[in-house]
Design a protein around this motif. Structure first.
Motif, short mmCIF file in Angstrom:
data_model
loop_
_atom_site.label_atom_id
_atom_site.label_comp_id
_atom_site.label_asym_id
_atom_site.label_seq_id
_atom_site.Cartn_x
_atom_site.Cartn_y
_atom_site.Cartn_z
N THR A 1 -1.59 -60.38 9.68
CA THR A 1 -1.78 -61.45 10.65
C THR A 1 -0.47 -62.19 10.93
O THR A 1 -0.10 -62.42 12.09
CB THR A 1 -2.84 -62.44 10.16
OG1 THR A 1 -4.08 -61.75 9.96
CG2 THR A 1 -3.06 -63.54 11.18
N SER B 1 4.71 -56.71 23.33
CA SER B 1 3.54 -55.86 23.18
C SER B 1 3.76 -54.49 23.83
O SER B 1 3.44 -53.45 23.25
CB SER B 1 2.32 -56.55 23.81
OG SER B 1 1.15 -55.78 23.64
N THR C 1 -8.46 -56.52 12.01
CA THR C 1 -7.81 -56.92 10.76
C THR C 1 -8.60 -56.41 9.56
O THR C 1 -8.02 -55.93 8.57
CB THR C 1 -7.69 -58.45 10.68
OG1 THR C 1 -6.93 -58.92 11.80
CG2 THR C 1 -6.99 -58.87 9.40
N ALA D 1 4.49 -61.48 18.42
CA ALA D 1 3.76 -61.87 19.63
C ALA D 1 4.22 -63.25 20.08
O ALA D 1 4.30 -63.54 21.28
CB ALA D 1 2.25 -61.86 19.36
N THR E 1 11.31 -55.18 18.96
CA THR E 1 10.78 -56.42 19.52
C THR E 1 11.88 -57.30 20.08
O THR E 1 12.86 -57.57 19.40
CB THR E 1 10.02 -57.21 18.43
OG1 THR E 1 8.99 -56.40 17.88
CG2 THR E 1 9.40 -58.47 19.01
N THR F 1 8.31 -51.88 13.86
CA THR F 1 7.85 -52.72 14.96
C THR F 1 8.87 -53.80 15.29
O THR F 1 9.18 -54.06 16.46
CB THR F 1 6.49 -53.36 14.59
OG1 THR F 1 5.55 -52.33 14.28
CG2 THR F 1 5.96 -54.20 15.74
N CYS G 1 6.18 -52.66 9.56
CA CYS G 1 6.79 -53.92 9.97
C CYS G 1 8.24 -53.73 10.43
O CYS G 1 8.65 -54.27 11.47
CB CYS G 1 6.74 -54.93 8.82
SG CYS G 1 5.08 -55.50 8.39
N THR H 1 6.51 -52.44 21.72
CA THR H 1 6.00 -51.96 20.43
C THR H 1 4.90 -50.93 20.64
O THR H 1 4.79 -49.97 19.87
CB THR H 1 5.47 -53.13 19.59
OG1 THR H 1 4.50 -53.86 20.33
CG2 THR H 1 6.60 -54.06 19.19
N THR I 1 2.16 -59.94 12.83
CA THR I 1 1.80 -59.76 14.23
C THR I 1 2.01 -61.05 15.02
O THR I 1 2.49 -61.04 16.16
CB THR I 1 0.34 -59.29 14.37
OG1 THR I 1 0.12 -58.18 13.50
CG2 THR I 1 0.05 -58.85 15.79
N GLY J 1 -2.67 -52.92 14.75
CA GLY J 1 -1.59 -53.85 15.09
C GLY J 1 -1.37 -53.94 16.58
O GLY J 1 -1.16 -55.04 17.13
N SER J 2 -1.41 -52.81 17.28
CA SER J 2 -1.21 -52.82 18.73
C SER J 2 -2.32 -53.60 19.44
O SER J 2 -2.08 -54.29 20.43
CB SER J 2 -1.14 -51.40 19.27
OG SER J 2 -2.39 -50.74 19.14
N ASP K 1 -1.79 -57.57 18.58
CA ASP K 1 -0.71 -58.24 19.32
C ASP K 1 -1.05 -58.36 20.79
O ASP K 1 -0.73 -59.36 21.45
CB ASP K 1 0.65 -57.57 19.09
CG ASP K 1 0.81 -56.21 19.74
OD1 ASP K 1 0.48 -56.05 20.91
OD2 ASP K 1 1.32 -55.29 19.06
#
Length: 468
Positions: free
Chosen positions: A152, A167, A129, A159, A14, A10, A7, A170, A155, A301-302, A305
């Protein structure tokens, strides 16, 4: 610890505020289109799904090296999509696949396509997920649900603020880290696998693996077109740059998946239980488990998002066939759509409480969804035929969708629908291969029939649909 590191890493890259061109098309602060390598790395990591990593190791565990090759074949989708969309953009000047469908086949056909890929996007949310959260605890446990919620919400947070730009940025960082982690994992596993040798499988397993290879080779003709996570990235840079990006992405993602399949081979060589993406790291202890946790978080995760980003574009731009200039103020529409898919896309996770654990198997979800969209192959690959209009679309689209739905019912409800005589090859994917080959033939013939026999009727249908 791994989740917290993911987290922080990322969130660090962002963007906190973006304009419409950045949110939907990933442009920089100066308005420049994303570069070749940025698009390539983003496209590659978004197709290294958490579920694909699990699939690759499971297939190599079951079928040996042919299973690894079979799943890698799916990554030739980058070549198919890249070349096809290059010609759509350079010859037709289209700004998206829905734009092309509206102009060529009519708005009704475009909306049918968007509804279909909407189901695909929902599938991406729960399936990735689930795979990611299983590394934090058994399905249904407190730690499992805590991971579902945290992954969830996190992300969603970036996003929501950054869209496609977030997106892309990251994805670039995630690609570098995930390949570094894979390198460490392989450095640990390869000496052990070399001492044992690549595990042999019996003839039936090998032939079943070859059948899966054939199935993948057939499905890549249609599979990439129903994945907006992939195709949205084909329209955010110049056509020639996009084509280069997609070729690079195919090598990166396909190479990663093939190399990760070694985990399945290792598990088979050492007689470990099934589900090698879990049992192999568990056999090495905590450090290896943490590295696998990192790989799954980065890959899943990629994808999630990017799924949220595609949902935003679908709702705010594609559904109305609008460009960025027309819908520059509709970021809010896209964000609300993301919020909706966060809720709807995770509902299948609750199937654990339905007694018998309904909810599709992850590999089956991939092969069945690929069957449903077999009709997209002629719709996009043969769109250059001058007589191909609305009738061609329907005569290709509906047979494939019907066959795919019937195959899904047959697989998940355990009822017999298709006769065994349709099977081609051997093993569990023989019937899928038969349905896909014969179904693609039906869809293609239907497309030609519509183009040759009903072009005038189709022209009137397009005019009527576009006047609504």
């Amino acid at each position: 610890m791994v989740l917290a590191a993911y987290c922080l890493m990322t969130w660090w890259v962002t963007p906190r505020k973006v304009e419409a061109s950045q949110f939907f098309n990933g442009r920089s602060d100066t308005g420049a289109a994303p570069g070749i390598w940025l698009v390539a790395m983003s496209a590659a990591i978004t197709w290294i799904f958490a579920k694909s990593i699990a699939n690759a190791s499971d297939l190599s565990f079951a079928f040996g090296i042919t299973g690894a090759i079979g799943y890698t074949i799916y990554y030739l989708s980058f070549v198919v999509a890249g070349v096809a969309i290059y010609f759509l953009r350079t010859r037709g000047g289209y700004r998206s696949l829905p734009h092309m469908l509206v102009e060529k086949y009519g708005s009704v056909c475009a909306k049918l396509f968007l509804i279909t890929i909407g189901f695909r996007l929902l599938n991406e949310v729960w399936s990735n997920t689930k795979v990611m959260s299983l590394y934090f605890g058994p399905e249904g446990s407190g730690s499992y649900w805590a991971a579902v919620v945290l992954i969830t919400l996190f992300t969603l947070s970036y996003a929501w603020t950054g869209g496609m730009r977030a997106s892309l940025l990251t994805d670039r960082l995630q690609t570098v880290v995930i390949f570094a982690l894979l390198g460490v994992v392989l450095a640990i596993l390869l000496p052990g696998l070399e001492s044992k040798g690549i595990p042999a499988v019996d003839n039936s397993a090998q032939n079943a693996g070859l059948t899966f290879c054939a199935l993948a080779a057939v499905q890549i003709l249609s599979y990439p077109f129903h994945d907006p996570v992939l195709t949205d990235r084909a329209f955010i840079s110049k056509p020639r740059d996009m084509l280069k990006s997609f070729m690079i992405a195919g090598v990166l993602s396909g190479g990663f998946i093939f190399l990760f399949s070694i985990i399945g081979l290792y598990g088979k060589a050492y007689g470990l239980p099934a589900n090698p993406s879990v049992t192999v790291p568990a056999s090495f202890g905590l450090i290896m488990m943490l590295m696998f946790n990192g790989i799954m978080l980065l890959s899943g995760g990629s994808t999630i998002d990017s799924t949220f980003t595609s949902v935003a574009k679908l709702s705010a731009l594609d559904w109305k066939n609008a460009g960025i200039q027309q819908f520059g103020t509709r970021i809010t529409t896209g964000r609300l759509a993301i919020l909706a898919v966060v809720i709807l896309g995770n509902l299948p996770l609750l199937s654990i409480y339905a007694g018998d654990r309904i909810g599709p198997a992850i590999i089956a979800a991939t092969t069945i969804s690929g069957t449903m969209v077999m009709g997209l192959a002629p719709i996009f690959l043969l769109s250059w035929l001058p007589g191909a209009r609305t009738a061609s679309f329907h005569l290709a689209f509906w047979p494939g969708l019907i066959l795919g739905v019937l195959r899904a019912i047959e697989t998940f409800a355990h009822v017999g629908i298709f006769p065994a005589a349709l099977a081609l090859g051997t093993g569990k994917y023989a019937l899928d291969l038969g349905v896909n080959i014969y179904g693609l033939l039906i869809c293609t013939i239907g497309f030609f029939v519509g183009a040759v026999l009903m072009p005038r009727t189709s022209e009137k249908a397009i005019a009527q649909s576009q006047s609504r």
